[in-house]
Design a protein around this motif. Structure first.
Motif, PDB file in Angstrom:
ATOM      1  N   ALA A  12       0.842  -1.203   0.000  1.00  0.00           N
ATOM      2  CA  ALA A  12       0.000   0.000   0.000  1.00  0.00           C
ATOM      3  C   ALA A  12       0.873   1.247   0.000  1.00  0.00           C
ATOM      4  O   ALA A  12       0.584   2.225  -0.703  1.00  0.00           O
ATOM      5  CB  ALA A  12      -0.926  -0.002   1.219  1.00  0.00           C
ATOM      6  N   GLY A  13       1.943   1.235   0.759  1.00  0.00           N
ATOM      7  CA  GLY A  13       2.874   2.355   0.768  1.00  0.00           C
ATOM      8  C   GLY A  13       3.517   2.564  -0.586  1.00  0.00           C
ATOM      9  O   GLY A  13       3.630   3.687  -1.083  1.00  0.00           O
ATOM     10  N   LEU A  14       3.907   1.479  -1.233  1.00  0.00           N
ATOM     11  CA  LEU A  14       4.489   1.565  -2.575  1.00  0.00           C
ATOM     12  C   LEU A  14       3.463   2.096  -3.569  1.00  0.00           C
ATOM     13  O   LEU A  14       3.772   2.935  -4.417  1.00  0.00           O
ATOM     14  CB  LEU A  14       4.996   0.191  -3.014  1.00  0.00           C
ATOM     15  CG  LEU A  14       5.655   0.117  -4.388  1.00  0.00           C
ATOM     16  CD1 LEU A  14       6.872   1.029  -4.454  1.00  0.00           C
ATOM     17  CD2 LEU A  14       6.050  -1.320  -4.696  1.00  0.00           C
ATOM     18  N   SER A  15       2.232   1.656  -3.447  1.00  0.00           N
ATOM     19  CA  SER A  15       1.161   2.142  -4.312  1.00  0.00           C
ATOM     20  C   SER A  15       0.956   3.638  -4.128  1.00  0.00           C
ATOM     21  O   SER A  15       0.771   4.375  -5.105  1.00  0.00           O
ATOM     22  CB  SER A  15      -0.136   1.384  -3.999  1.00  0.00           C
ATOM     23  OG  SER A  15      -1.206   1.910  -4.731  1.00  0.00           O
ATOM     24  N   GLY A  16       0.989   4.098  -2.895  1.00  0.00           N
ATOM     25  CA  GLY A  16       0.854   5.524  -2.629  1.00  0.00           C
ATOM     26  C   GLY A  16       1.979   6.322  -3.260  1.00  0.00           C
ATOM     27  O   GLY A  16       1.753   7.365  -3.880  1.00  0.00           O
ATOM     28  N   ALA A  17       3.208   5.840  -3.137  1.00  0.00           N
ATOM     29  CA  ALA A  17       4.351   6.539  -3.722  1.00  0.00           C
ATOM     30  C   ALA A  17       4.235   6.612  -5.239  1.00  0.00           C
ATOM     31  O   ALA A  17       4.462   7.668  -5.847  1.00  0.00           O
ATOM     32  CB  ALA A  17       5.658   5.848  -3.318  1.00  0.00           C
ATOM     33  N   LEU A  18       3.874   5.511  -5.863  1.00  0.00           N
ATOM     34  CA  LEU A  18       3.719   5.497  -7.321  1.00  0.00           C
ATOM     35  C   LEU A  18       2.551   6.364  -7.767  1.00  0.00           C
ATOM     36  O   LEU A  18       2.624   7.036  -8.801  1.00  0.00           O
ATOM     37  CB  LEU A  18       3.549   4.065  -7.818  1.00  0.00           C
ATOM     38  CG  LEU A  18       4.781   3.176  -7.662  1.00  0.00           C
ATOM     39  CD1 LEU A  18       4.444   1.729  -8.016  1.00  0.00           C
ATOM     40  CD2 LEU A  18       5.942   3.682  -8.483  1.00  0.00           C
ATOM     41  N   GLY A  19       1.474   6.359  -6.995  1.00  0.00           N
ATOM     42  CA  GLY A  19       0.316   7.192  -7.319  1.00  0.00           C
ATOM     43  C   GLY A  19       0.656   8.670  -7.307  1.00  0.00           C
ATOM     44  O   GLY A  19       0.206   9.433  -8.161  1.00  0.00           O
ATOM     45  N   LEU A  41      -5.387  15.911  -1.588  1.00  0.00           N
ATOM     46  CA  LEU A  41      -5.853  16.160  -0.229  1.00  0.00           C
ATOM     47  C   LEU A  41      -6.925  15.148   0.171  1.00  0.00           C
ATOM     48  O   LEU A  41      -6.896  14.591   1.276  1.00  0.00           O
ATOM     49  CB  LEU A  41      -6.371  17.586  -0.097  1.00  0.00           C
ATOM     50  CG  LEU A  41      -5.289  18.664  -0.193  1.00  0.00           C
ATOM     51  CD1 LEU A  41      -5.923  20.037  -0.353  1.00  0.00           C
ATOM     52  CD2 LEU A  41      -4.373  18.630   1.020  1.00  0.00           C
ATOM     53  N   LEU A  42      -7.862  14.903  -0.741  1.00  0.00           N
ATOM     54  CA  LEU A  42      -8.941  13.959  -0.436  1.00  0.00           C
ATOM     55  C   LEU A  42      -8.446  12.523  -0.310  1.00  0.00           C
ATOM     56  O   LEU A  42      -8.928  11.766   0.537  1.00  0.00           O
ATOM     57  CB  LEU A  42     -10.033  14.046  -1.506  1.00  0.00           C
ATOM     58  CG  LEU A  42     -10.857  15.327  -1.484  1.00  0.00           C
ATOM     59  CD1 LEU A  42     -11.736  15.416  -2.730  1.00  0.00           C
ATOM     60  CD2 LEU A  42     -11.703  15.398  -0.226  1.00  0.00           C
ATOM     61  N   PHE A  43      -7.492  12.123  -1.127  1.00  0.00           N
ATOM     62  CA  PHE A  43      -6.988  10.749  -1.087  1.00  0.00           C
ATOM     63  C   PHE A  43      -6.049  10.510   0.086  1.00  0.00           C
ATOM     64  O   PHE A  43      -5.999   9.402   0.621  1.00  0.00           O
ATOM     65  CB  PHE A  43      -6.277  10.385  -2.387  1.00  0.00           C
ATOM     66  CG  PHE A  43      -7.165  10.387  -3.595  1.00  0.00           C
ATOM     67  CD1 PHE A  43      -8.533  10.174  -3.509  1.00  0.00           C
ATOM     68  CD2 PHE A  43      -6.636  10.617  -4.852  1.00  0.00           C
ATOM     69  CE1 PHE A  43      -9.354  10.179  -4.624  1.00  0.00           C
ATOM     70  CE2 PHE A  43      -7.444  10.617  -5.985  1.00  0.00           C
ATOM     71  CZ  PHE A  43      -8.800  10.398  -5.863  1.00  0.00           C
ATOM     72  N   HIS A  44      -5.307  11.537   0.487  1.00  0.00           N
ATOM     73  CA  HIS A  44      -4.365  11.346   1.579  1.00  0.00           C
ATOM     74  C   HIS A  44      -5.029  11.428   2.952  1.00  0.00           C
ATOM     75  O   HIS A  44      -4.498  10.877   3.920  1.00  0.00           O
ATOM     76  CB  HIS A  44      -3.208  12.348   1.473  1.00  0.00           C
ATOM     77  CG  HIS A  44      -2.186  11.947   0.469  1.00  0.00           C
ATOM     78  ND1 HIS A  44      -2.339  12.196  -0.872  1.00  0.00           N
ATOM     79  CD2 HIS A  44      -1.011  11.306   0.605  1.00  0.00           C
ATOM     80  CE1 HIS A  44      -1.290  11.727  -1.522  1.00  0.00           C
ATOM     81  NE2 HIS A  44      -0.472  11.177  -0.645  1.00  0.00           N
ATOM     82  N   ALA A  45      -6.175  12.098   3.052  1.00  0.00           N
ATOM     83  CA  ALA A  45      -6.845  12.211   4.348  1.00  0.00           C
ATOM     84  C   ALA A  45      -7.163  10.835   4.944  1.00  0.00           C
ATOM     85  O   ALA A  45      -6.785  10.562   6.098  1.00  0.00           O
ATOM     86  CB  ALA A  45      -8.100  13.068   4.229  1.00  0.00           C
ATOM     87  N   PRO A  46      -7.832   9.934   4.216  1.00  0.00           N
ATOM     88  CA  PRO A  46      -8.073   8.613   4.811  1.00  0.00           C
ATOM     89  C   PRO A  46      -6.783   7.815   5.012  1.00  0.00           C
ATOM     90  O   PRO A  46      -6.687   7.018   5.942  1.00  0.00           O
ATOM     91  CB  PRO A  46      -9.015   7.909   3.826  1.00  0.00           C
ATOM     92  CG  PRO A  46      -9.051   8.749   2.613  1.00  0.00           C
ATOM     93  CD  PRO A  46      -8.520  10.091   2.941  1.00  0.00           C
ATOM     94  N   GLY A  47      -5.799   8.053   4.154  1.00  0.00           N
ATOM     95  CA  GLY A  47      -4.518   7.380   4.337  1.00  0.00           C
ATOM     96  C   GLY A  47      -3.861   7.772   5.648  1.00  0.00           C
ATOM     97  O   GLY A  47      -3.310   6.927   6.366  1.00  0.00           O
ATOM     98  N   LEU A  48      -3.927   9.057   5.992  1.00  0.00           N
ATOM     99  CA  LEU A  48      -3.368   9.518   7.261  1.00  0.00           C
ATOM    100  C   LEU A  48      -4.159   8.971   8.447  1.00  0.00           C
ATOM    101  O   LEU A  48      -3.573   8.598   9.472  1.00  0.00           O
ATOM    102  CB  LEU A  48      -3.326  11.045   7.298  1.00  0.00           C
ATOM    103  CG  LEU A  48      -2.278  11.676   6.376  1.00  0.00           C
ATOM    104  CD1 LEU A  48      -2.536  13.165   6.219  1.00  0.00           C
ATOM    105  CD2 LEU A  48      -0.878  11.414   6.903  1.00  0.00           C
TER     106      LEU A  48
END
Length: 122
Positions: A12-19, A41-48
């Motif tokens: 998931a972390g790798l996916s976030g970096a590539l995204g 902003l919208l995608f990172h809020a739930p990630g945080l």
């Protein structure tokens, strides 16, 4: 936590970096700066929020995950702040703010992956 779960978090972390990298490239190609900033902003809020939950349940290395979270926040401020200011005012936040923010976002996501792979003491 077993290796399969830690690997899933790392992916998931790798996916976030590539995204982040692909979204930044798309913003440059299509010029959709404000849309890209809003989506980040919208995608990172739930990630945080998820990262905070993973820290709370001990699923990730707490210190590395906290550093990752703050890198993500700083990256969002620089990346989204620069794209938004360019969209509204036509000027950059400061030179190289967006690329610096993007690199911090990718580094933050890589650290999320690392935090899952390192064994949590306890």
């Amino acid at each position: 936590m077993n290796l399969a779960t830690r690997l899933l978090i790392a992916l998931a972390g790798l996916s976030g970096a590539l995204g982040v990298g692909l979204s930044a490239a798309a913003a440059h190609i299509t010029g959709g700066n404000l849309t890209t900033a809003a989506q980040f902003l919208l995608f990172h809020a739930p990630g945080l929020l998820a990262l905070a939950a993973l820290i709370a349940v001990g699923a990730v290395h707490p210190i590395i995950a906290q550093v990752a979270g703050y890198l993500l926040v700083l990256g969002l401020v620089l990346f989204c702040g620069d794209l938004s200011r360019r969209a509204f005012a036509g000027i950059a936040l400061f030179p190289r703010a967006a690329p610096t923010g993007g690199v911090l976002l990718m580094l933050g996501w890589v650290l999320v992956a690392v935090s899952a792979l390192l064994r949590v003491r306890g």
